[in-house]
Design a protein around this motif. Structure first.
Motif, mmCIF file in Angstrom:
data_model
loop_
_atom_site.group_PDB
_atom_site.id
_atom_site.type_symbol
_atom_site.label_atom_id
_atom_site.label_comp_id
_atom_site.label_asym_id
_atom_site.label_seq_id
_atom_site.Cartn_x
_atom_site.Cartn_y
_atom_site.Cartn_z
ATOM 1 N N THR A 6 -63.419 -3.866 -138.964
ATOM 2 C CA THR A 6 -64.643 -4.191 -138.220
ATOM 3 C C THR A 6 -64.363 -5.355 -137.295
ATOM 4 O OG1 THR A 6 -65.419 -5.757 -139.837
ATOM 5 C CG2 THR A 6 -66.071 -3.470 -140.170
ATOM 6 N N ARG A 7 -65.260 -5.507 -136.336
ATOM 7 C CA ARG A 7 -65.131 -6.623 -135.381
ATOM 8 C C ARG A 7 -65.173 -7.943 -136.112
ATOM 9 N NH1 ARG A 7 -62.875 -7.743 -130.792
ATOM 10 N NH2 ARG A 7 -63.879 -9.441 -129.741
ATOM 11 N N GLU A 8 -65.989 -8.043 -137.112
ATOM 12 C CA GLU A 8 -66.123 -9.278 -137.886
ATOM 13 C C GLU A 8 -64.819 -9.581 -138.626
ATOM 14 O OE1 GLU A 8 -68.730 -10.094 -141.620
ATOM 15 O OE2 GLU A 8 -70.034 -10.012 -139.840
ATOM 16 N N GLU A 9 -64.209 -8.585 -139.230
ATOM 17 C CA GLU A 9 -62.933 -8.762 -139.925
ATOM 18 C C GLU A 9 -61.837 -9.137 -138.940
ATOM 19 O OE1 GLU A 9 -63.301 -5.690 -143.696
ATOM 20 O OE2 GLU A 9 -62.658 -4.899 -141.741
ATOM 21 N N PHE A 10 -61.880 -8.489 -137.765
ATOM 22 C CA PHE A 10 -60.883 -8.808 -136.727
ATOM 23 C C PHE A 10 -61.027 -10.250 -136.275
ATOM 24 C CE2 PHE A 10 -59.554 -9.036 -132.286
ATOM 25 C CZ PHE A 10 -58.238 -8.608 -132.401
ATOM 26 N N ASP A 11 -62.296 -10.701 -136.038
ATOM 27 C CA ASP A 11 -62.530 -12.091 -135.606
ATOM 28 C C ASP A 11 -62.064 -13.066 -136.679
ATOM 29 O OD1 ASP A 11 -63.542 -11.242 -133.203
ATOM 30 O OD2 ASP A 11 -65.659 -11.408 -133.814
ATOM 31 N N GLU A 12 -62.288 -12.728 -137.951
ATOM 32 C CA GLU A 12 -61.816 -13.594 -139.035
ATOM 33 C C GLU A 12 -60.291 -13.683 -139.034
ATOM 34 O OE1 GLU A 12 -63.211 -12.692 -142.981
ATOM 35 O OE2 GLU A 12 -65.270 -12.431 -142.259
ATOM 36 N N LEU A 13 -59.672 -12.541 -138.817
ATOM 37 C CA LEU A 13 -58.208 -12.498 -138.769
ATOM 38 C C LEU A 13 -57.671 -13.329 -137.614
ATOM 39 C CD1 LEU A 13 -55.692 -11.339 -140.083
ATOM 40 C CD2 LEU A 13 -55.913 -9.343 -138.604
ATOM 41 N N VAL A 14 -58.346 -13.226 -136.443
ATOM 42 C CA VAL A 14 -57.948 -14.021 -135.273
ATOM 43 C C VAL A 14 -58.082 -15.508 -135.586
ATOM 44 C CG1 VAL A 14 -58.583 -14.622 -132.897
ATOM 45 C CG2 VAL A 14 -58.401 -12.224 -133.575
ATOM 46 N N GLU A 15 -59.182 -15.912 -136.217
ATOM 47 C CA GLU A 15 -59.380 -17.330 -136.570
ATOM 48 C C GLU A 15 -58.312 -17.792 -137.566
ATOM 49 O OE1 GLU A 15 -61.379 -19.709 -135.303
ATOM 50 O OE2 GLU A 15 -61.809 -18.136 -133.830
ATOM 51 N N GLU A 16 -57.992 -16.925 -138.504
ATOM 52 C CA GLU A 16 -56.966 -17.257 -139.484
ATOM 53 C C GLU A 16 -55.611 -17.457 -138.806
ATOM 54 O OE1 GLU A 16 -54.903 -15.108 -143.287
ATOM 55 O OE2 GLU A 16 -57.063 -14.766 -143.012
ATOM 56 N N VAL A 17 -55.302 -16.576 -137.849
ATOM 57 C CA VAL A 17 -54.039 -16.694 -137.108
ATOM 58 C C VAL A 17 -54.028 -17.978 -136.295
ATOM 59 C CG1 VAL A 17 -52.666 -15.677 -135.244
ATOM 60 C CG2 VAL A 17 -53.557 -14.227 -137.080
ATOM 61 N N ARG A 18 -55.185 -18.290 -135.636
ATOM 62 C CA ARG A 18 -55.259 -19.554 -134.867
ATOM 63 C C ARG A 18 -55.034 -20.742 -135.795
ATOM 64 N NH1 ARG A 18 -60.417 -17.778 -131.664
ATOM 65 N NH2 ARG A 18 -59.412 -16.717 -129.926
ATOM 66 N N GLY A 19 -55.634 -20.695 -136.963
ATOM 67 C CA GLY A 19 -55.455 -21.774 -137.936
ATOM 68 C C GLY A 19 -53.995 -21.909 -138.349
ATOM 69 N N LYS A 21 -51.468 -20.986 -136.572
ATOM 70 C CA LYS A 21 -50.733 -21.505 -135.413
ATOM 71 C C LYS A 21 -50.886 -23.018 -135.326
ATOM 72 C CE LYS A 21 -50.801 -17.546 -132.263
ATOM 73 N NZ LYS A 21 -51.324 -17.065 -130.979
ATOM 74 N N VAL A 22 -52.120 -23.508 -135.561
ATOM 75 C CA VAL A 22 -52.349 -24.961 -135.519
ATOM 76 C C VAL A 22 -51.501 -25.645 -136.589
ATOM 77 C CG1 VAL A 22 -54.057 -26.775 -135.936
ATOM 78 C CG2 VAL A 22 -54.646 -24.821 -134.504
ATOM 79 N N VAL A 23 -51.509 -25.082 -137.782
ATOM 80 C CA VAL A 23 -50.720 -25.662 -138.873
ATOM 81 C C VAL A 23 -49.232 -25.614 -138.526
ATOM 82 C CG1 VAL A 23 -50.009 -25.336 -141.278
ATOM 83 C CG2 VAL A 23 -52.427 -25.193 -140.666
ATOM 84 N N THR A 24 -48.779 -24.485 -137.993
ATOM 85 C CA THR A 24 -47.368 -24.335 -137.628
ATOM 86 C C THR A 24 -46.981 -25.340 -136.551
ATOM 87 O OG1 THR A 24 -47.440 -21.995 -138.184
ATOM 88 C CG2 THR A 24 -45.627 -22.722 -136.773
ATOM 89 N N GLU A 29 -44.304 -30.286 -134.930
ATOM 90 C CA GLU A 29 -44.372 -31.624 -134.325
ATOM 91 C C GLU A 29 -43.901 -32.686 -135.317
ATOM 92 O OE1 GLU A 29 -44.630 -34.526 -131.624
ATOM 93 O OE2 GLU A 29 -44.832 -32.373 -131.218
ATOM 94 N N GLU A 30 -44.348 -32.595 -136.546
ATOM 95 C CA GLU A 30 -43.915 -33.542 -137.572
ATOM 96 C C GLU A 30 -42.415 -33.428 -137.816
ATOM 97 O OE1 GLU A 30 -45.600 -36.042 -139.181
ATOM 98 O OE2 GLU A 30 -47.080 -35.560 -137.636
ATOM 99 N N THR A 31 -41.918 -32.206 -137.784
ATOM 100 C CA THR A 31 -40.481 -31.982 -137.974
ATOM 101 C C THR A 31 -39.694 -32.649 -136.852
ATOM 102 O OG1 THR A 31 -40.900 -29.899 -139.100
ATOM 103 C CG2 THR A 31 -38.688 -30.223 -138.222
ATOM 104 N N ARG A 32 -40.183 -32.503 -135.608
ATOM 105 C CA ARG A 32 -39.510 -33.161 -134.471
ATOM 106 C C ARG A 32 -39.506 -34.675 -134.644
ATOM 107 N NH1 ARG A 32 -42.786 -29.619 -131.179
ATOM 108 N NH2 ARG A 32 -41.587 -27.729 -130.853
ATOM 109 N N ARG A 33 -40.675 -35.215 -135.020
ATOM 110 C CA ARG A 33 -40.754 -36.677 -135.209
ATOM 111 C C ARG A 33 -39.808 -37.127 -136.321
ATOM 112 N NH1 ARG A 33 -46.933 -36.780 -135.464
ATOM 113 N NH2 ARG A 33 -47.476 -36.470 -133.297
ATOM 114 N N ASN A 34 -39.843 -36.386 -137.410
ATOM 115 C CA ASN A 34 -38.961 -36.743 -138.517
ATOM 116 C C ASN A 34 -37.497 -36.620 -138.116
ATOM 117 O OD1 ASN A 34 -41.114 -37.274 -140.212
ATOM 118 N ND2 ASN A 34 -41.085 -35.261 -141.169
#
Length: 113
Positions: A6-19, A21-24, A29-34
């Motif tokens: 469903t569109r709702e499941e797809f949007d949740e999946l997209v948000e999860e992927v964005r999250g 990506k942010v974590v990655t 960035e932390e790895t580069r600094r370290n």
């Protein structure tokens, strides 16, 4: 096989992927600094190791000089001991030498008369 998404499941999946990506990105960035911090620390440790190696070489040189000085002091001690024995021997012999010399002088004086 899963059914349609469903569109709702797809949007949740997209948000999860964005999250994710942010974590990655954050982790990268932390790895580069370290990594940068580790590179700086590694460079500093290498400098310290070089200085310690230099000090080790200087200590080795000082130890050799001290060993040489010890040998010279030992040799000097032996020479002083030898000199002391000679002086002691001379001190013991002086009265006999003076007595012999005086007897010789007195004998020569008597012979001249």
């Amino acid at each position: 096989m899963p059914g349609p998404v469903t569109r709702e499941e797809f949007d949740e999946l997209v948000e999860e992927v964005r999250g994710e990506k942010v974590v990655t990105r954050h982790i990268l960035e932390e790895t580069r600094r370290n990594s940068d911090d580790l590179a700086v620390l590694k460079t500093r440790v290498q400098r310290v190791e070089e200085k310690v190696d230099g000090l080790d070489r200087k200590v080795d040189g000082l130890e050799r000089k001290v060993d040489g000085l010890d040998r010279k002091v030992d040799l000097l001690d032996r020479k002083v001991d030898l000199l002391d024995r000679k002086v002691d021997g001379l001190a013991r012999e002086i009265p006999r030498i003076v007595a012999d010399t005086m007897r010789e002088v007195m004998r020569e004086e008597r012979e001249r008369k």
